[in-house]
Write a protein that holds these residues in place. Sequence first.
Motif, PDB file in Angstrom:
ATOM      1  N   THR A 114       0.823  -1.195   0.000  1.00 13.87           N
ATOM      2  CA  THR A 114       0.000   0.000   0.000  1.00 13.87           C
ATOM      3  C   THR A 114       0.864   1.255   0.000  1.00 13.87           C
ATOM      4  O   THR A 114       2.072   1.210   0.208  1.00 13.87           O
ATOM      5  CB  THR A 114      -0.933  -0.001   1.210  1.00 13.87           C
ATOM      6  OG1 THR A 114      -0.150  -0.036   2.406  1.00 13.87           O
ATOM      7  CG2 THR A 114      -1.857  -1.203   1.181  1.00 13.87           C
ATOM      8  N   PHE A 115       0.215   2.381  -0.230  1.00 13.62           N
ATOM      9  CA  PHE A 115       0.889   3.677  -0.268  1.00 13.62           C
ATOM     10  C   PHE A 115      -0.132   4.717   0.177  1.00 13.62           C
ATOM     11  O   PHE A 115      -1.227   4.358   0.647  1.00 13.62           O
ATOM     12  CB  PHE A 115       1.431   3.952  -1.684  1.00 13.62           C
ATOM     13  CG  PHE A 115       0.436   3.674  -2.775  1.00 13.62           C
ATOM     14  CD1 PHE A 115      -0.375   4.685  -3.261  1.00 13.62           C
ATOM     15  CD2 PHE A 115       0.296   2.394  -3.309  1.00 13.62           C
ATOM     16  CE1 PHE A 115      -1.302   4.436  -4.257  1.00 13.62           C
ATOM     17  CE2 PHE A 115      -0.631   2.141  -4.304  1.00 13.62           C
ATOM     18  CZ  PHE A 115      -1.434   3.155  -4.779  1.00 13.62           C
ATOM     19  N   SER A 116       0.178   5.990   0.046  1.00 13.93           N
ATOM     20  CA  SER A 116      -0.702   7.030   0.573  1.00 13.93           C
ATOM     21  C   SER A 116      -1.599   7.665  -0.481  1.00 13.93           C
ATOM     22  O   SER A 116      -2.791   7.885  -0.250  1.00 13.93           O
ATOM     23  CB  SER A 116       0.139   8.136   1.230  1.00 13.93           C
ATOM     24  OG  SER A 116       1.011   7.612   2.208  1.00 13.93           O
ATOM     25  N   LEU A 117      -1.027   7.949  -1.653  1.00 17.12           N
ATOM     26  CA  LEU A 117      -1.711   8.754  -2.659  1.00 17.12           C
ATOM     27  C   LEU A 117      -1.411   8.206  -4.044  1.00 17.12           C
ATOM     28  O   LEU A 117      -0.245   7.960  -4.376  1.00 17.12           O
ATOM     29  CB  LEU A 117      -1.230  10.203  -2.568  1.00 17.12           C
ATOM     30  CG  LEU A 117      -1.845  11.231  -3.510  1.00 17.12           C
ATOM     31  CD1 LEU A 117      -3.272  11.561  -3.091  1.00 17.12           C
ATOM     32  CD2 LEU A 117      -0.995  12.511  -3.529  1.00 17.12           C
ATOM     33  N   LEU A 118      -2.451   8.012  -4.843  1.00 17.39           N
ATOM     34  CA  LEU A 118      -2.267   7.632  -6.238  1.00 17.39           C
ATOM     35  C   LEU A 118      -2.356   8.892  -7.092  1.00 17.39           C
ATOM     36  O   LEU A 118      -3.358   9.605  -7.061  1.00 17.39           O
ATOM     37  CB  LEU A 118      -3.343   6.635  -6.676  1.00 17.39           C
ATOM     38  CG  LEU A 118      -3.232   6.131  -8.123  1.00 17.39           C
ATOM     39  CD1 LEU A 118      -1.977   5.276  -8.293  1.00 17.39           C
ATOM     40  CD2 LEU A 118      -4.467   5.333  -8.521  1.00 17.39           C
ATOM     41  N   LEU A 150      -4.845  13.449 -11.788  1.00 19.19           N
ATOM     42  CA  LEU A 150      -5.698  12.890 -10.735  1.00 19.19           C
ATOM     43  C   LEU A 150      -4.877  12.718  -9.471  1.00 19.19           C
ATOM     44  O   LEU A 150      -3.795  12.123  -9.493  1.00 19.19           O
ATOM     45  CB  LEU A 150      -6.239  11.523 -11.177  1.00 19.19           C
ATOM     46  CG  LEU A 150      -6.934  10.678 -10.104  1.00 19.19           C
ATOM     47  CD1 LEU A 150      -8.281  11.287  -9.721  1.00 19.19           C
ATOM     48  CD2 LEU A 150      -7.108   9.237 -10.580  1.00 19.19           C
ATOM     49  N   LEU A 151      -5.374  13.254  -8.380  1.00 17.16           N
ATOM     50  CA  LEU A 151      -4.811  13.013  -7.045  1.00 17.16           C
ATOM     51  C   LEU A 151      -5.868  12.247  -6.272  1.00 17.16           C
ATOM     52  O   LEU A 151      -6.913  12.798  -5.923  1.00 17.16           O
ATOM     53  CB  LEU A 151      -4.478  14.337  -6.343  1.00 17.16           C
ATOM     54  CG  LEU A 151      -3.539  15.294  -7.069  1.00 17.16           C
ATOM     55  CD1 LEU A 151      -3.557  16.659  -6.416  1.00 17.16           C
ATOM     56  CD2 LEU A 151      -2.126  14.745  -7.089  1.00 17.16           C
ATOM     57  N   MET A 152      -5.618  10.981  -5.993  1.00 16.08           N
ATOM     58  CA  MET A 152      -6.650  10.123  -5.402  1.00 16.08           C
ATOM     59  C   MET A 152      -6.130   9.421  -4.157  1.00 16.08           C
ATOM     60  O   MET A 152      -5.059   8.807  -4.177  1.00 16.08           O
ATOM     61  CB  MET A 152      -7.129   9.087  -6.427  1.00 16.08           C
ATOM     62  CG  MET A 152      -8.362   8.314  -5.982  1.00 16.08           C
ATOM     63  SD  MET A 152      -9.118   7.374  -7.337  1.00 16.08           S
ATOM     64  CE  MET A 152      -7.977   5.988  -7.452  1.00 16.08           C
ATOM     65  N   HIS A 153      -6.886   9.526  -3.101  1.00 13.45           N
ATOM     66  CA  HIS A 153      -6.557   8.827  -1.856  1.00 13.45           C
ATOM     67  C   HIS A 153      -6.412   7.335  -2.138  1.00 13.45           C
ATOM     68  O   HIS A 153      -7.209   6.750  -2.875  1.00 13.45           O
ATOM     69  CB  HIS A 153      -7.668   9.068  -0.833  1.00 13.45           C
ATOM     70  CG  HIS A 153      -7.302   8.709   0.575  1.00 13.45           C
ATOM     71  ND1 HIS A 153      -7.046   7.404   0.977  1.00 13.45           N
ATOM     72  CD2 HIS A 153      -7.153   9.479   1.688  1.00 13.45           C
ATOM     73  CE1 HIS A 153      -6.766   7.393   2.272  1.00 13.45           C
ATOM     74  NE2 HIS A 153      -6.813   8.633   2.725  1.00 13.45           N
ATOM     75  N   HIS A 154      -5.400   6.746  -1.547  1.00 17.63           N
ATOM     76  CA  HIS A 154      -5.133   5.326  -1.786  1.00 17.63           C
ATOM     77  C   HIS A 154      -6.338   4.444  -1.492  1.00 17.63           C
ATOM     78  O   HIS A 154      -6.529   3.402  -2.120  1.00 17.63           O
ATOM     79  CB  HIS A 154      -3.949   4.873  -0.928  1.00 17.63           C
ATOM     80  CG  HIS A 154      -3.810   3.400  -0.822  1.00 17.63           C
ATOM     81  ND1 HIS A 154      -4.206   2.694   0.296  1.00 17.63           N
ATOM     82  CD2 HIS A 154      -3.353   2.479  -1.691  1.00 17.63           C
ATOM     83  CE1 HIS A 154      -3.983   1.407   0.100  1.00 17.63           C
ATOM     84  NE2 HIS A 154      -3.459   1.247  -1.102  1.00 17.63           N
ATOM     85  N   LEU A 155      -7.174   4.831  -0.545  1.00 19.41           N
ATOM     86  CA  LEU A 155      -8.294   3.987  -0.139  1.00 19.41           C
ATOM     87  C   LEU A 155      -9.527   4.133  -1.020  1.00 19.41           C
ATOM     88  O   LEU A 155     -10.528   3.440  -0.792  1.00 19.41           O
ATOM     89  CB  LEU A 155      -8.674   4.286   1.316  1.00 19.41           C
ATOM     90  CG  LEU A 155      -7.699   3.786   2.383  1.00 19.41           C
ATOM     91  CD1 LEU A 155      -8.169   4.209   3.776  1.00 19.41           C
ATOM     92  CD2 LEU A 155      -7.536   2.283   2.315  1.00 19.41           C
TER      93      LEU A 155
END
Length: 249
Positions: A129-133, A195-200
């Motif tokens: 996992t990571f923080s931000l896609l 696109l800045l998207m929360h990992h979740l």
Amino acid sequence: MPLTTDDLSTFTTRGMIVKRNFVPASLIDDATALVTNWYHTGLDQRRITEFTQRTFAPHLGDHRDLLALFYRSGVAELAGELIGDVAPVTTTQIQIRVPEDQLDQAQPEKAMHVDGIACPHLDPAELRTFSLLVGVVLSDIIDPAGGALRYVIGGHLQMAEWFRTEWSLGITAQAPPHIDAELGIPLLGKPGDVLLMHHLVPHAVGRNLTAIPRVMAYFRVSHVDRASRRLDALRDPWLDFPPLTARLR
């Protein structure tokens, strides 16, 4: 251009922000030329499943013209505004949805999922996992049937609740049933959109029924402390975003 208060509020509630026409055309042109050349000369259709699960053009992942989309465009600064202390980003993931009528075999679709959790090609007990896609659009995406990424608005909060209350390491389901049944909102755009998207935020990708390849460059961005608290960050969606939470107090 820094993120606005409205951007931050949108990210908090929807789990994603789209910045239109953000990356300079010169950087887009260099990256697109690189990927397009590989697509026309190096795409081995026998490896389509491998490329779809991991990355297309794997040998180009650390190419300067691709990393420039993150580091020389202002995108890195946007990520820093959300995360604060960002771990170095050293590779680019290229994802292409190939037009179906140009394929000798079907390209795998991707059901609703969160990256790095119970992926078909990973051990269920392994987390990547990571923080931000961060996604940079490299082709026109004007038709939802063209293999557009589809995301669930606000799904990051629902996924965090699932991880807190029902999920445990080793479960093979990638999302709870009510999320898995979602169609999602298609990400449409033009080259240079970001696109800045929360990992979740759960997302899916389907077939490309158009004549145009859909090309995206993705960067997986992590808070420097992410590796030591992967499980905690699944259950607390704001653990990796201290500047965001501080500005919205």
